[in-house]
Design a protein around this motif. Structure first.
Motif, short mmCIF file in Angstrom:
data_model
loop_
_atom_site.label_atom_id
_atom_site.label_comp_id
_atom_site.label_asym_id
_atom_site.label_seq_id
_atom_site.Cartn_x
_atom_site.Cartn_y
_atom_site.Cartn_z
N THR A 163 0.83 -1.21 0.00
CA THR A 163 0.00 0.00 0.00
C THR A 163 0.86 1.26 0.00
O THR A 163 0.58 2.21 -0.73
N GLU A 182 -9.11 11.15 -4.35
CA GLU A 182 -8.68 9.76 -4.21
C GLU A 182 -7.38 9.66 -3.41
O GLU A 182 -7.21 8.75 -2.59
N SER A 207 -8.12 10.19 0.28
CA SER A 207 -8.73 8.98 0.82
C SER A 207 -7.68 7.89 1.05
O SER A 207 -7.68 7.25 2.11
N ALA A 208 -6.80 7.69 0.08
CA ALA A 208 -5.76 6.66 0.22
C ALA A 208 -4.83 6.98 1.39
O ALA A 208 -4.52 6.10 2.20
N LYS A 263 -6.69 6.49 4.78
CA LYS A 263 -6.88 5.07 5.11
C LYS A 263 -5.55 4.42 5.48
O LYS A 263 -5.51 3.56 6.36
N MET A 314 -7.74 -4.60 6.17
CA MET A 314 -8.85 -4.10 5.36
C MET A 314 -8.59 -2.65 4.94
O MET A 314 -8.76 -2.29 3.76
N LEU A 315 -8.17 -1.81 5.87
CA LEU A 315 -7.89 -0.41 5.55
C LEU A 315 -6.73 -0.27 4.57
O LEU A 315 -6.77 0.56 3.67
N GLU A 355 -5.80 -2.46 2.32
CA GLU A 355 -6.28 -2.87 0.99
C GLU A 355 -7.09 -1.76 0.34
O GLU A 355 -6.93 -1.47 -0.85
N GLN A 356 -7.97 -1.15 1.11
CA GLN A 356 -8.77 -0.05 0.57
C GLN A 356 -7.89 1.12 0.15
O GLN A 356 -8.10 1.73 -0.91
N GLU A 411 -4.81 0.94 -0.79
CA GLU A 411 -4.09 0.55 -2.01
C GLU A 411 -4.93 0.80 -3.25
O GLU A 411 -4.47 1.38 -4.23
N TRP A 412 -6.19 0.40 -3.19
CA TRP A 412 -7.06 0.58 -4.37
C TRP A 412 -7.36 2.05 -4.62
O TRP A 412 -7.42 2.48 -5.78
N ASP A 413 -7.54 2.83 -3.57
CA ASP A 413 -7.74 4.28 -3.76
C ASP A 413 -6.51 4.90 -4.42
O ASP A 413 -6.62 5.73 -5.32
#
Length: 137
Positions: A49, A68, A71-72, A75, A93-94, A96-97, A99-101
């Protein structure tokens, strides 16, 4: 006269000994797997991440995909706090989120840069056309 003996069971167990051992081993194995997952900090995911966030920043995510990126980064910070508090599932979980953001921010920034390059190229072509028309007249 022949004497026959009858074999009778006094109690019929619902499980045989081997079935009971298999069931106990399965239960123990499941507990160990679950305990192993819950007890391990998601250091690999956290590193992935962090790398994704750094890549997004390098790609211009803070400029072209500010929402974005924020947010990344938020998180990722929350994941760091959760890891410190040993809430590893929440931290994973945070992370991973985040990383995607970050990946969305990176792709958005790349797309915006590409769009800007196309506009610049079109502007350059238009200027060349106008210059060519002036020189002909």
């Amino acid at each position: 006269m022949e004497l026959k003996t009858m074999k009778t069971r006094t109690g019929t167990p619902s499980f045989t000994c081997s079935q009971s051992l298999k069931l106990a081993a399965l239960a123990l194995g499941s507990c160990l797997v679950l305990a192993g997952c819950a007890g391990n900090p998601p250091t690999e995911q956290y590193a992935v991440t962090q790398s994704a966030v750094n890549d997004a920043v390098s790609a211009g995510g803070t400029e072209f995909a500010a929402v974005e990126m924020k947010s990344a980064q938020d998180k990722l910070k929350q994941a760091e706090i959760a890891m410190h508090d040993k809430k590893y599932d929440q931290a994973r979980m945070l992370a991973e989120q985040a990383e995607w953001d970050a990946r969305v921010a990176e792709r958005k920034a790349q797309a915006m840069k590409a769009e800007q390059s196309v506009k610049d190229a079109q502007k350059g072509v238009q200027e060349l056309r106008q210059e060519g028309q002036r020189s002909v007249q």
